[in-house]
Design an enzyme around this catalytic site. Structure first.
Site, mmCIF file in Angstrom:
data_model
loop_
_atom_site.group_PDB
_atom_site.id
_atom_site.type_symbol
_atom_site.label_atom_id
_atom_site.label_comp_id
_atom_site.label_asym_id
_atom_site.label_seq_id
_atom_site.Cartn_x
_atom_site.Cartn_y
_atom_site.Cartn_z
ATOM 1 N N ASP A 1 23.258 1.035 3.595
ATOM 2 C CA ASP A 1 24.332 1.851 2.627
ATOM 3 C C ASP A 1 25.059 1.856 3.045
ATOM 4 O OD1 ASP A 1 24.920 3.394 0.159
ATOM 5 O OD2 ASP A 1 25.298 4.511 1.583
ATOM 6 N N GLU B 1 24.576 -4.292 0.053
ATOM 7 C CA GLU B 1 24.879 -3.744 -1.062
ATOM 8 C C GLU B 1 25.917 -5.421 -1.523
ATOM 9 O OE1 GLU B 1 26.761 -0.129 -1.731
ATOM 10 O OE2 GLU B 1 27.241 0.221 -0.200
ATOM 11 N N CYS C 1 16.947 8.867 -8.612
ATOM 12 C CA CYS C 1 16.540 9.158 -7.337
ATOM 13 C C CYS C 1 15.591 8.438 -7.128
ATOM 14 C CB CYS C 1 15.844 10.505 -8.009
ATOM 15 S SG CYS C 1 14.336 10.831 -6.486
ATOM 16 N N CYS D 1 11.337 9.240 -8.055
ATOM 17 C CA CYS D 1 10.639 9.452 -9.206
ATOM 18 C C CYS D 1 11.875 9.030 -10.340
ATOM 19 C CB CYS D 1 10.641 11.105 -9.504
ATOM 20 S SG CYS D 1 11.951 11.350 -9.552
ATOM 21 N N CYS E 1 11.535 14.985 -9.629
ATOM 22 C CA CYS E 1 10.622 15.556 -8.806
ATOM 23 C C CYS E 1 10.698 16.372 -7.200
ATOM 24 C CB CYS E 1 10.235 14.140 -7.736
ATOM 25 S SG CYS E 1 11.522 13.827 -6.965
ATOM 26 N N ASP F 1 23.086 9.174 1.970
ATOM 27 C CA ASP F 1 23.705 8.313 1.752
ATOM 28 C C ASP F 1 21.769 7.679 1.749
ATOM 29 O OD1 ASP F 1 26.285 8.073 2.021
ATOM 30 O OD2 ASP F 1 26.138 9.396 4.160
HETATM 31 ZN ZN LIG Z 1 13.204 12.304 -8.325
#
Ligand SMILES: [Zn+2]
Length: 393
Positions: free
Chosen positions: A201, A285, A337, A340, A359, A366
């Site tokens: 990142d 990216e 996230c 999850c 979660c 970052d």
């Molecule tokens: Zn999560």
């Protein structure tokens, strides 16, 4: 098996750049060659545009015949005969590529960043160059670079050329320095295979955060060099247009730019080598879509650094048998996230740490983004290999 990087046949194309020191006479001849290349480039571009406007198909050989061979016989272009014809033919090829890239970008045939309409070259451009293929140059036994119709140039060989170059571009930059940039085909042994893969990142506060938790800080000397550059630029803007002092100030700005570029290049080489050595696959990216809230200055400075860094990663990956994938950031990596897959809204840049509502994991902004890039990169690579892909929820 899927292999990353851009592979050209057996080897990989790399650029090696050296400072060259032409004598005043050679400079004179180079400047003349720059001028002829510029005229041929513009003539070729115009010929293509005119043909297109008139609905006529013009072959590449027809363009070359018109703007090189036949042009030399006209009084208006007779001086084209004074420089190497290799230079003229390459200028013609450059125009062809610029025109084609633009055309294919318009029609959607060319992927990636939109390519603008080719720009006509101007004698006022501060960077001038000529390109020569094998029959227009050679590296002599006396360690000079022979350029057709120019002569033997003194070269500062800062590192060895790994093999015979296939082409060279001679450049005069805005600081008035001359460079030779060779294209070399290398056939390095791939590095031993590893299991580790990494997502990167790119950031503003830190230069980059890796999905394995490593942080690459922006080197302090960039800031110092940028301050100097800004001062030189302010100084330039206060000088009267067309004055001698303005010309001097312009060179000072160009030198400051060059120093930043050199320092950044060396630093980027070190960082990219380390990452490529330690990882089998590298996911970054795509910079086209990485734009965030940034000031214009910060943007220009960081974009230049990121672009060089990712280009080096790509080159080195190809060279050492590593995988390199640019990830289209079609998902908001700072909202998702990485554990999850729950997506929980935009966060201002000031939010560095957040807790997932799904979660409960506490994320560093970052690092979470880097992990998402790793996952997206893996998905993209599987996709490229023809396997089915399940996108993160
Ligand atoms: Zn999560």
């Amino acid at each position: 098996m899927c292999v990353g990087g851009r592979l050209y046949g057996a080897g990989v194309q790399l650029r090696y750049r050296y400072r060259v020191y032409p004598t005043p006479g050679q400079q004179d001849m180079l400047v003349r060659s720059f001028g002829c290349a510029r005229v041929v480039f513009n003539d070729a571009l115009r010929a293509r545009q005119d043909a297109y406007a008139a609905g006529v198909r013009l072959s590449d050989t027809a363009v070359q015949k018109q703007v090189v061979t036949e042009a030399k016989r006209t009084p208006a272009r007779v001086w084209l005969g004074e420089v190497s014809s290799v230079v003229l033919v390459q200028a013609c090829q450059d125009a062809r590529r610029a025109y084609r890239n633009w055309f294919e970008s318009l029609s959607g045939k060319r992927k990636g960043r939109r390519v603008g309409a080719p720009r006509f070259r101007s004698r006022k451009d501060t960077r001038q160059s000529i390109r020569l293929t094998r029959n227009g140059f050679s590296v002599r036994d006396n360690r000079t670079l022979y350029i057709a119709k120019v002569g033997e140039l003194k070269v500062a060989w800062s590192r060895e050329l790994p093999s015979e170059p296939s082409s060279v571009t001679v450049i005069k930059d805005s600081a008035g320095r001359y460079f030779a940039s060779f294209v070399v085909e290398t056939t390095d042994e791939p590095m031993p295979e590893l299991d580790s893969e990494v997502g990167i990142d790119l950031g503003l506060t830190t230069f980059a955060v890796l999905s394995d938790g490593k942080v690459i800080e922006s080197p302090k000397f960039f800031r110092r060099a940028e301050r100097k550059l800004r001062k030189a630029q302010q100084n330039l803007s206060r000088k009267e247009k067309g004055s001698n002092n303005r010309a001097k100030a312009r060179i000072k700005v160009a030198r400051a730019h060059a120093r930043v570029a050199d320092a950044r290049s060396e630093w980027a080489h070190t960082q990219s080598t380390m990452i490529i050595r330690e990882n089998q696959a590298v996911f970054v990216e795509d910079l086209c879509v990485a734009g965030l809230a940034r000031t214009r200055l910060a943007k220009s400075v960081h974009d230049a650094g990121w672009a060089m860094f990712t280009r080096l990663l790509e080159e080195k990956a190809a060279r050492y048998g590593r995988t390199f994938v640019k990830v289209d950031r079609w998902f908001p990596s700072s909202q998702l996230c990485s554990v999850c897959g729950v997506r929980d809204g935009r966060k201002p840049l000031s939010v560095r740490v957040w807790t997932c509502l799904g979660c409960g994991v506490v994320h560093d902004r970052d690092l979470n983004a880097a992990r998402n890039i790793l996952a997206a990169g893996r998905a993209e690579r599987r996709n490229a290999c023809g396997e089915t892909v399940s996108l993160p929820a």
